[in-house]
Design a protein around this motif. Sequence first.
Motif, PDB file in Angstrom:
ATOM      1  N   GLU A 140       0.824  -1.211   0.000  1.00  0.00           N
ATOM      2  CA  GLU A 140       0.000   0.000   0.000  1.00  0.00           C
ATOM      3  C   GLU A 140       0.858   1.261   0.000  1.00  0.00           C
ATOM      4  N   ARG A 141       1.906   1.263   0.786  1.00  0.00           N
ATOM      5  CA  ARG A 141       2.758   2.450   0.857  1.00  0.00           C
ATOM      6  C   ARG A 141       3.379   2.744  -0.508  1.00  0.00           C
ATOM      7  N   ALA A 142       3.825   1.711  -1.199  1.00  0.00           N
ATOM      8  CA  ALA A 142       4.442   1.901  -2.510  1.00  0.00           C
ATOM      9  C   ALA A 142       3.428   2.425  -3.526  1.00  0.00           C
ATOM     10  N   VAL A 143       2.202   1.930  -3.460  1.00  0.00           N
ATOM     11  CA  VAL A 143       1.157   2.409  -4.360  1.00  0.00           C
ATOM     12  C   VAL A 143       0.875   3.890  -4.106  1.00  0.00           C
ATOM     13  N   ASN A 144       0.711   4.254  -2.862  1.00  0.00           N
ATOM     14  CA  ASN A 144       0.414   5.647  -2.531  1.00  0.00           C
ATOM     15  C   ASN A 144       1.558   6.571  -2.930  1.00  0.00           C
ATOM     16  N   ALA A 145       2.788   6.119  -2.756  1.00  0.00           N
ATOM     17  CA  ALA A 145       3.941   6.928  -3.143  1.00  0.00           C
ATOM     18  C   ALA A 145       3.965   7.138  -4.653  1.00  0.00           C
ATOM     19  N   TYR A 146       3.667   6.083  -5.396  1.00  0.00           N
ATOM     20  CA  TYR A 146       3.631   6.229  -6.855  1.00  0.00           C
ATOM     21  C   TYR A 146       2.531   7.178  -7.287  1.00  0.00           C
ATOM     22  N   LEU A 147       1.331   7.020  -6.749  1.00  0.00           N
ATOM     23  CA  LEU A 147       0.211   7.866  -7.164  1.00  0.00           C
ATOM     24  C   LEU A 147       0.462   9.328  -6.812  1.00  0.00           C
ATOM     25  N   ALA A 148       1.080   9.597  -5.676  1.00  0.00           N
ATOM     26  CA  ALA A 148       1.394  10.975  -5.302  1.00  0.00           C
ATOM     27  C   ALA A 148       2.409  11.572  -6.264  1.00  0.00           C
ATOM     28  N   ASP A 149       3.410  10.773  -6.660  1.00  0.00           N
ATOM     29  CA  ASP A 149       4.447  11.270  -7.561  1.00  0.00           C
ATOM     30  C   ASP A 149       3.936  11.371  -8.990  1.00  0.00           C
ATOM     31  N   GLU A 150       3.042  10.466  -9.383  1.00  0.00           N
ATOM     32  CA  GLU A 150       2.535  10.432 -10.751  1.00  0.00           C
ATOM     33  C   GLU A 150       1.834  11.726 -11.117  1.00  0.00           C
ATOM     34  N   SER A 151       1.199  12.364 -10.143  1.00  0.00           N
ATOM     35  CA  SER A 151       0.501  13.615 -10.412  1.00  0.00           C
ATOM     36  C   SER A 151       1.458  14.734 -10.814  1.00  0.00           C
TER      37      SER A 151
END
Length: 254
Positions: A78-89
Motif C-alpha cells: 500500500e505504501r508503494a502504491v500511494n507513493a507512486y500515485l502521489a508522484d505520478e501527479s
Amino acid sequence: MTATPFSSEFLYWVALDFGGSAPADVERFDRFFDETHIPEVLARYPGFAAAHRYALHRPDPRGDFGGGYLAAYEVEDERAVNAYLADESRRPRYSADPPLWPDLLTYRWRVVYEKIAETSPSTGTPDLIYIIGIDPPAGIGDGELAEFDAFYTDTHMPEAVANAGFSRGTRYKVRRELAHPAPGCPRFLVVYELAGDTDELVAETQRKLGREGPWWTPGPASWTGHTTPWRLWYRHISFLPRPTSPSKATIRRS
C-alpha cells in the motif's frame, strides 16, 4: 527484493502501441524499454519490485481493445502504491530515444490493480497470458456483489484453470484508473497463465474454455449477468527484477 510475475499485492499496468513495424525499429524499441526506461522507473520507485513485458499475441475478435504491448510493474504494498500515485501527479520525465521514443508511442491504458485472489502462488514467468476485463451486472447491490466475487474466486476461476490447462489464475480489482479508452476501465481483471505459446495451444485452450458441460458451474444471477469488455492473449517478452545494485540489472527475454 524480487517478485515473480503476478505475485505482488498490487500491479501497475501500462498498455501502449508502437507505431514502428520495421524489425530494426521494434528491436530498438524493446531494447530501449528494457535497458533504459524500465530501470529508470524501478530506480524512481523503490516499492516497484519488478517489471514484465508482453506483446499482443491474439486480439479480441470483437474489436481493437488492447495495446500492442503491455508492461506490468509488481508493486509490493500500500505504501508503494500511494507513493507512486502521489508522484505520478507531478508527471515525472524519463529519458527519450528520438525519433522512436516517445514519438511513435501511444498510451492506451494506465491502471493500478489490487490483487483479490489467486489459484496458487506464482512459480515463474508464463509464456502466454490470457487477460479478461470483467464488469458485474449494472446496479447490483453489495450482497449480490459479494456473491459475484465469491463465485468468481472460489468456483469459476479454479474451474477455468483446471479445465483449460492454465498453470494459474489471478484476480484483480481496479485501485486507480489513470487512463483508459471509453467507456472506461473494467472493474475487474483476471490473468490466466499458460506454458507454451503456439497457435495450436491457444486454439485448443480456447476450445476448452468454450465447451459446455457439467464441469462448468452455472453460477448465480449476479454472475451470469456479467460482461467482458475485452479478452486478449499476450506473449511474454521480458522480465526485469529490481537489481540489487545499479550494475546488477538482469533481463530475461523469451
